[in-house]
Design an enzyme around this catalytic site. Sequence first.
Site, mmCIF file in Angstrom:
data_model
loop_
_atom_site.group_PDB
_atom_site.id
_atom_site.type_symbol
_atom_site.label_atom_id
_atom_site.label_comp_id
_atom_site.label_asym_id
_atom_site.label_seq_id
_atom_site.Cartn_x
_atom_site.Cartn_y
_atom_site.Cartn_z
ATOM 1 N N ASP A 1 0.810 -1.219 0.000
ATOM 2 C CA ASP A 1 0.000 0.000 0.000
ATOM 3 C C ASP A 1 0.845 1.270 0.000
ATOM 4 O O ASP A 1 2.033 1.249 0.332
ATOM 5 C CB ASP A 1 -0.865 0.044 1.274
ATOM 6 N N ASP A 2 0.169 2.355 -0.324
ATOM 7 C CA ASP A 2 0.646 3.738 -0.126
ATOM 8 C C ASP A 2 1.672 4.253 -1.138
ATOM 9 O O ASP A 2 2.114 5.386 -1.049
ATOM 10 C CB ASP A 2 1.228 3.954 1.292
ATOM 11 N N HIS B 1 4.089 -1.937 3.065
ATOM 12 C CA HIS B 1 3.989 -0.638 2.390
ATOM 13 C C HIS B 1 5.229 -0.372 1.554
ATOM 14 O O HIS B 1 6.324 -0.292 2.124
ATOM 15 C CB HIS B 1 3.820 0.481 3.427
ATOM 16 N N HIS C 1 -5.553 9.262 1.283
ATOM 17 C CA HIS C 1 -5.630 8.445 2.484
ATOM 18 C C HIS C 1 -6.684 8.928 3.475
ATOM 19 O O HIS C 1 -6.541 8.773 4.693
ATOM 20 C CB HIS C 1 -4.260 8.330 3.181
ATOM 21 N N HIS D 1 -6.105 3.078 -3.639
ATOM 22 C CA HIS D 1 -6.044 3.225 -2.171
ATOM 23 C C HIS D 1 -6.383 4.664 -1.780
ATOM 24 O O HIS D 1 -5.836 5.191 -0.815
ATOM 25 C CB HIS D 1 -4.646 2.816 -1.700
#
Length: 536
Positions: free
Chosen positions: A335-336, A477, A389, A385
């Site tokens: 992620d991210d 991540h 955020h 995603h």
Amino acid sequence: MCWYKKAIAIMLCASLAAGMAGCSMSKAQDKPVDVEEQRAQFALTAQNRKLAEDGGVTRTPLLETDGDILVSADCPEIPQNQTVSAELKAFVDGEVQQFKTEASDMGAPDEKNGLYNFTLTYKPYAVGADLLGIKFTETAFSGKTDRKNYIQTFSYDLKSSQRLGLDDVFDSSQDYLTQVASKVKESLVRNEALKENMDEALLNEGVTPTIQNFSNFIITPEKKILFYFNRGAVAPVEAGAIEVCIPLAELESLLNTENKAMILGGSSAAAGAEAAEGATQEGEAPAESEVPAEGDAPAAQSVELDLFPTGDNFMKPHSIDGIDINGKVVALTMDDGPSKNTPAVLDALKEAGVKATFFIIGENIKGREDILKRAYDEGHEIGNHSWDHTSFQKISLDDVLSKQIGRTNDAIEAATGKRTIIDRPPYGAMSKDLAAQIKRPQIMWTADTEDWKNKDADASVEKAMNELSDGGMVLWHDLHSTAPGITKKIIQKLKDKGYQFVTVTQLMQIAKLRGDDVGYYFTRAPKAEAAAGDTN
Ligand code: NI
């Protein structure tokens, strides 16, 4: 109710075209740039760049990394057509030369900005046998020029080797420009991502019906015309380069009758009777962006799951061909990103021959379009995603769909050419109810490395391995510098335990085949019977 159809029409037809960025060094930096790292990264990106070969276009790459100037230029070549090849080469050479002159006039580069760099790449669009479009994207930093994703297009009738202008595409006996301009404006006004950056005076000036304003165009094999507006042309520079897509069916009556057949994918030699025939059919077809194109059905071996968005601008679920669904499976998810650590993760995955799933943060894409495109091109799955955020549970459904998922998809589409079909909600903040309202798969996880807390690859891998079992998903991540190490280590441990690596859409299909009622909220696949006794 049908937000989706409406959203497709809007999103497909007006997206931010960040294009393919090169190594952009224009960001203000506090620390001096490590120029050797910049040089190595630049060379790696250039060497790894894969380009489509539509219409028999081959790539002649130029890469120079000596001295203070980094140059990477991909020159398209059409082996059967020397005239067109020579014209394209002259353009590429001219751009490179101009950049070099400019950079050498500026003297030594300043250490905060790093080496001067220039990247020119292209994407071919072959329509039928005779029409070829080339979209060049240029990113340049010479100290004087700071250009990001500057787009320049060329279209040719390969039969006559003539470059096509707007008057060749449209019927100049009609006032086509006014109608084209009004459609483009309509699309720009609707563009969600542009709303924040709207400057009406600038927009009106940019879409004034002149040939010059609309000369940057590409005809696609999907019977659409794409208009490109470079930074600052129709919106403030922050909005970047902008692409507007209009289905040709909407402009049918304005097309140049002589070239109509070629434009719609036939042969220029067959113009005339066939053109007229094609016209009636096309004119009555609904706008392409609103109907899923044929051939959108998942690959033969995949399982029918009607949870995924469909349409020609969307990514496809990965086929489960070749996976033993009774064997142990696990999905690696990160992620991210994209981040500066992502290329090393991709290298590790490539070396191991493993495909992972990357859930992308929209606002992290800018300047890293190449990295994202590389991940997609190398066969990894790309998910959404959110833009920044924000928890999907703290904002309205409309904002989730447009400002978070839609805006990120615009940026992902600009970089990879396709929109995502799965999401991972930030913080895992999601309920089954909300997932059902979003109507896109919301992907959770079963094993967390807690890499952000552990800050150590071994500890992260150990934590996740204790929680992982057949059918599960492990999370780390690629934002963090521990990501490449985690990737290598966890793959080795899982391989040792006999796991097969699958992407998230493959895991969802496996879940269905293993008897689960797979919905929009997805956490894991059930364990396979054969592996049921094995807790690892
Ligand atoms: Ni996250």
